[in-house]
Enzyme design. Structure first.
Site, mmCIF file in Angstrom:
data_model
loop_
_atom_site.group_PDB
_atom_site.id
_atom_site.type_symbol
_atom_site.label_atom_id
_atom_site.label_comp_id
_atom_site.label_asym_id
_atom_site.label_seq_id
_atom_site.Cartn_x
_atom_site.Cartn_y
_atom_site.Cartn_z
ATOM 1 C CE LYS A 58 3.172 5.409 10.776
ATOM 2 N NZ LYS A 58 3.843 4.950 9.577
ATOM 3 C CG ASP B 106 9.712 0.218 7.507
ATOM 4 O OD1 ASP B 106 9.311 0.398 8.677
ATOM 5 O OD2 ASP B 106 9.606 1.067 6.608
ATOM 6 C CG PHE C 101 4.852 4.378 3.022
ATOM 7 C CD1 PHE C 101 4.737 5.367 2.056
ATOM 8 C CD2 PHE C 101 5.015 4.769 4.341
ATOM 9 C CE1 PHE C 101 4.780 6.711 2.398
ATOM 10 C CE2 PHE C 101 5.069 6.118 4.694
ATOM 11 C CZ PHE C 101 4.947 7.091 3.718
#
Ligand SMILES: *Cc1c(COP(=O)(O)O)cnc(C)c1O
Length: 398
Positions: free
Chosen positions: A243, A214, A129
């Site tokens: 995040k 990532d 993702f």
């Protein structure tokens, strides 16, 4: 009538009006223990006094000036991130996917200025993702996110995670980079073996490719290290983060070595809001907290405690749970019942958790939780499991 709010989410019918530490309070006064943390975002829970002070102090001074001028908060945060990571440079974004997008552009540009303009493709992994822009969904490669949005953006080649031979076989004269999450978060808290990740590093070195980690979900203390690559004894060339770094304020960054970033000269990239003074004030305060002595050891210790407790839960409810996965406070429970049912059952008990791929629920609490919150969560998880087992029996009997 079409909903005035675009209906792209299946939202739970609960609205929160206030948060305090690891707890959220809904409109009806109901208190919830938050083991979702805004999908692994609120690293320091809700309304942390230091973060509130940083944001409100900046809000009274200056919100936005654009990147036409120097932004001292960016200079400070970049310098600090560079000091504590492999990276030599950082660019600030408002979200994870923008940080990924820059990672893709940077990798292509690196090859372009290195005499390989033909290298633009990026190898990615099934179950990945990388966000929801057109390039993000092409990189993630998940059919459910790509469907109906026209031709997939070209330049992403997917192989099974954990299969080094498949990754090597996918390299062509057009390959620029390999992109991987050290732990696939959204994909179901799938920890990729250290040997495999080290193998990717070696492959990139041998073939002149860049390695992109990532760490949008795994970074900023989530696994018990500042970044997950630190567990592996290797470093990536480029690393999008987001995040946790904003603690709930929309903030991301793309970190890179000087070599990987060498093509990113003035005019090659930009953002109106990226790195604005509000985000920088919060990002710097988050870094103060996460770099405080004893903080990362706390995450590791409490993560181990939670994991141990989850193993006990699994033994208690083998009909509901199949497996515990993850590292630090990025933990997943693979279920034998639908994960959406379990998320709802936990919420009924007052516990917020987040679904993920592969029929997993994610437990990604604020990094500041203590043993008392773990015990509270365990009681609610156990009650949720019992409630599902009981309703399961009823259906069988009916
Ligand atoms: C959340 C996430 C993204 C996307 O971040 P957004 O802020 O939603 O754009 C990308 N990659 C990973 C690994 C993520 O967990």
């Amino acid at each position: 009538m079409f909903p005035s709010l675009l209906p792209t989410y299946n939202r739970a019918d609960v609205a929160f009006v206030r948060g305090e530490g690891s707890y959220l309070f809904a409109e009806d006064g109901q208190r919830y223990l938050d083991f979702g943390a805004g999908i692994a975002v609120n690293a320091f829970g809700h309304a942390h006094p230091r973060l509130v002070a940083a944001l409100t102090e900046q809000a009274g001074k200056l919100w936005h000036t654009s990147n036409l001028y120097r932004v001292p908060g960016q200079e400070a945060l970049a310098k600090r991130l560079v000091e504590v990571t492999f990276a030599d440079t950082a660019f600030f974004t408002n979200s994870g996917v923008e940080a990924c997008e820059l990672a893709f552009k940077m990798a292509r540009r690196y090859q372009h200025v290195s005499g390989h303009p033909e290298r633009f493709r990026i190898i990615t992994f099934e179950g990945a993702f990388h966000g929801r822009t057109l390039a993000g969904i092409a990189a993630g490669g998940q059919a459910k996110y790509l469907e109906g949005f026209g031709p997939k953006v070209d330049g992403f080649d997917q192989v099974p995670p954990g299969d080094l031979k498949a990754a090597e076989a996918a390299i062509t004269p057009q390959t620029a980079a390999i992109l991987v999450e050290p732990i696939q978060g959204e994909g179901g808290v799938r920890v990729l073996p250290a040997e495999f990740l080290r193998g990717l590093r070696k492959l990139c070195d041998e073939r002149g490719l860049l390695l992109i980690f990532d760490e949008i979900q795994t970074g900023v203390g989530r696994t018990g290290k500042l970044f997950a690559y630190e567990w592996l004894g290797i470093t990536p060339d480029i690393m999008p983060i987001a995040k946790g770094i904003g603690g709930g304020y929309p903030l991301g960054a793309c970190l890179a070595t000087a070599e990987a970033a060498k093509g990113m000269t003035p005019g090659t990239h930009g953002s109106t809001y990226g790195g604005n003074p509000l985000g920088m004030a919060v990002g710097n305060a988050v870094l103060d907290l996460v770099l405080a002595p004893d903080f990362l050891p706390h995450v590791e210790a409490i993560g181990n405690y939670l994991r141990q407790q989850l193993a006990g839960l699994l033994a208690e409810h083998p009909m509901v749970f199949e497996e515990v996965r993850g590292q630090g406070l990025l933990l997943g429970l693979k279920l034998r019942v639908p994960n959406t049912d379990f998320v709802a059952a936990a919420r009924k008990q007052g516990l917020l958790i987040v679904g993920a791929g592969d029929n997993v629920v994610r437990l990604v609490p604020p990094l500041v939780i203590e043993e008392a919150q773990v015990r509270e969560a365990m009681a609610m998880l156990s009650a949720a499991a019992k409630s599902l087992a009981a309703s399961g029996k009823k259906t069988e009997a009916a």
